[in-house]
Design an enzyme around this catalytic site. Structure first.
Site, short mmCIF file in Angstrom:
data_model
loop_
_atom_site.label_atom_id
_atom_site.label_comp_id
_atom_site.label_asym_id
_atom_site.label_seq_id
_atom_site.Cartn_x
_atom_site.Cartn_y
_atom_site.Cartn_z
N TRP A 127 -5.79 -1.11 -2.28
CA TRP A 127 -5.38 0.29 -2.20
C TRP A 127 -5.80 0.96 -3.52
O TRP A 127 -5.44 0.45 -4.60
CB TRP A 127 -3.86 0.35 -2.02
CG TRP A 127 -3.27 1.72 -1.93
CD1 TRP A 127 -3.72 2.77 -1.18
CD2 TRP A 127 -2.10 2.18 -2.61
NE1 TRP A 127 -2.91 3.85 -1.35
CE2 TRP A 127 -1.91 3.52 -2.22
CE3 TRP A 127 -1.21 1.60 -3.49
CZ2 TRP A 127 -0.85 4.30 -2.70
CZ3 TRP A 127 -0.15 2.35 -3.96
CH2 TRP A 127 0.03 3.68 -3.57
N ASP A 207 3.39 -6.50 -2.73
CA ASP A 207 3.50 -5.11 -2.28
C ASP A 207 3.61 -5.13 -0.75
O ASP A 207 2.67 -5.52 -0.05
CB ASP A 207 2.25 -4.34 -2.73
CG ASP A 207 2.36 -2.85 -2.41
OD1 ASP A 207 3.39 -2.43 -1.85
OD2 ASP A 207 1.40 -2.11 -2.72
N ALA A 209 4.10 -2.80 2.24
CA ALA A 209 4.09 -1.37 2.60
C ALA A 209 3.99 -1.13 4.10
O ALA A 209 4.06 0.03 4.54
CB ALA A 209 2.94 -0.67 1.88
N LYS A 242 5.72 4.07 6.12
CA LYS A 242 5.07 3.88 7.42
C LYS A 242 6.06 3.38 8.45
O LYS A 242 6.12 3.89 9.56
CB LYS A 242 3.92 2.87 7.29
CG LYS A 242 3.03 3.03 6.07
CD LYS A 242 2.29 4.33 6.07
CE LYS A 242 1.24 4.49 4.99
NZ LYS A 242 1.58 4.38 3.61
C1 LMR Z 1 -3.20 5.14 2.36
O1 LMR Z 1 -3.67 4.15 1.80
O2 LMR Z 1 -3.89 5.94 3.02
C2 LMR Z 1 -1.72 5.39 2.27
O3 LMR Z 1 -1.10 4.35 1.60
C3 LMR Z 1 -1.41 6.71 1.70
C4 LMR Z 1 -1.63 6.79 0.23
O4 LMR Z 1 -0.69 7.19 -0.47
O5 LMR Z 1 -2.73 6.51 -0.23
#
Ligand code: LMR
Length: 391
Positions: A127, A207, A209, A242
């Site tokens: 991410w 993490d 999420a 989410k």
């Molecule tokens: C994403 O990766 O699109 C989500 O986790 C939203 C974000 O905050 O980046």
């Protein structure tokens, strides 16, 4: 002074939201930022959240401050769902509410830094905000490849990174539904990772999420539970964005697992001080709504059913993509074996731009798609657009 600041590019993922909204083509397809969509392309408020919010309006008698730890009913209510029987019951674990999963990752890494961590091992791609937070905290990132070309996790890369690591290092792992690849560790792979970590000075940060959007609430927790059961210390960042659909309400939690109850009290006192200096205390509303759900068995079941229907829809889209034969030579078959909202397509930045310009298909420049942005109504159009640019 302010004149000295250099212009920064907008966050590439968040910028896609505005670009997509400004596009007037009626058949545009949003596969950008990670937001779940129903088969109709909507992102409605969960029914369980609506029910909890109604209850909150009736019963909440004050909005006075709670403190840097936020709503501890929320923090503790999540524990059985996240940690199950693996939750240490001897004072080795404690948690705090945070502003979203980002706040939890930020707090975990800030605490790790305060405890002496200097380098963070991380599978890439990850991410994008993980790297931004590390950079902002001036923590060194030690990157290894997360996935192999065949779409499985690169265990050799992780093993090599851990073998070269030691005191002062942490490792950041995605609990489930890896963002952006969708490539998760299997239960056997988690067992192998834990076998290394339990005797290693490397501090694990997990993490989590997307719990519930992969194989199931319990299955998606396998890794975090294995780490918590066997490792002397760990940090966990949790997001409700989410799996409770609370994106803009910013609902997350941070948990610390230490060697003994005294160490936990000290760790939380440091985390509280860091939270106070960063955001003082987390926003209440979303966390309070989650607490109301988790205190009520009927609302809890309704929430779990809603998560299940999300998971099933994502799996159905993945299966349909994996079975597509006409994607211009792009092999979509691995998507059927991967999990969660995201997948990486082997497309160039130019092809991503062409998909946007010529077909109104929006995705991250890295080639990441949000699988949940596809519906039975637009999946064929997407595959044919892909075939057009990649064929
Ligand atoms: C994403 O990766 O699109 C989500 O986790 C939203 C974000 O905050 O980046």
């Amino acid at each position: 002074m302010l004149n000295r600041l250099d212009q920064q590019a907008p966050d590439a993922l968040l910028a896609l939201i505005k670009l997509y909204n400004a596009d007037e083509r009626p058949d545009k397809i949003d596969l950008g930022v990670g937001v779940y969509r129903t088969a109709d392309g909507a992102t409605p408020v969960f029914k369980a959240i609506k029910g909890a919010e109604r209850k909150l309006v009736e019963t909440q008698d004050s909005k006075s401050y709670l403190g840097p730890e936020g709503d501890m009913g929320f923090v503790r209510g999540l524990i059985p769902h996240v940690f199950g029987d693996a939750a240490p019951g001897d004072g080795r674990m404690e948690g705090m509410q945070t502003p979203g999963g980002t706040g939890a990752v930020r707090l975990a890494l800030s605490l790790a830094k305060k405890a002496g961590v200097k380098r963070v091992l991380m599978g890439v791609p990850s991410w994008p905000n993980h790297a931004q937070i590390l950079d902002d905290l001036e923590l060194e990132m030690v990157a290894f490849d997360h996935a192999n070309a065949d779409g499985a996790a690169n265990m050799d890369g992780l093993r090599a990174a851990l073998a070269d690591a030691g005191e002062g290092d942490a490792v950041l792992l995605h609990g489930c539904c890896h963002n952006p690849t969708g490539v998760d560790y299997t239960a056997d792979e988690w067992d192998a990772i834990v076998a290394i970590l339990k005797d290693s000075p490397v501090l694990p940060l997990i993490d989590v999420a997307y719990q519930g959007l992969g194989a199931g609430m319990e299955e998606d927790a396998y890794g975090v539970r294995a780490v918590v059961s066997h490792c002397p210390e760990a940090l966990v960042a949790y997001s409700c964005d989410k799996n409770f659909g609370l994106y803009r309400d910013r609902v997350g939690a941070f948990y610390v697992i230490t060697t003994d109850a005294d160490a936990t009290v000290r760790a939380i006192s440091n985390a509280s001080a860091l939270a106070r200096a960063n955001w003082s205390m987390p926003p209440d509303h979303g966390g309070a709504a989650v607490r109301v759900i988790l205190e009520d068995p009927v609302l809890t079941q309704q929430w779990l059913d809603e998560v299940q229907s999300m998971r099933e829809r994502i799996a159905a889209v993945r299966a349909k993509l994996a079975a597509s034969s006409n994607a211009g030579g792009v092999n979509l078959e691995p998507l059927g074996r991967q999990q969660g909202m995201f997948a990486m397509l082997p497309v160039s930045k130019e092809q991503v731009q062409q998909l946007r310009d010529d077909h109104g298909v929006y995705m991250a420049g890295s080639g990441r798609i949000n699988v949940a942005g596809l519906t039975l109504g637009n999946i064929d159009a997407f595959v044919s657009a892909l075939s057009d640019v990649a064929g």
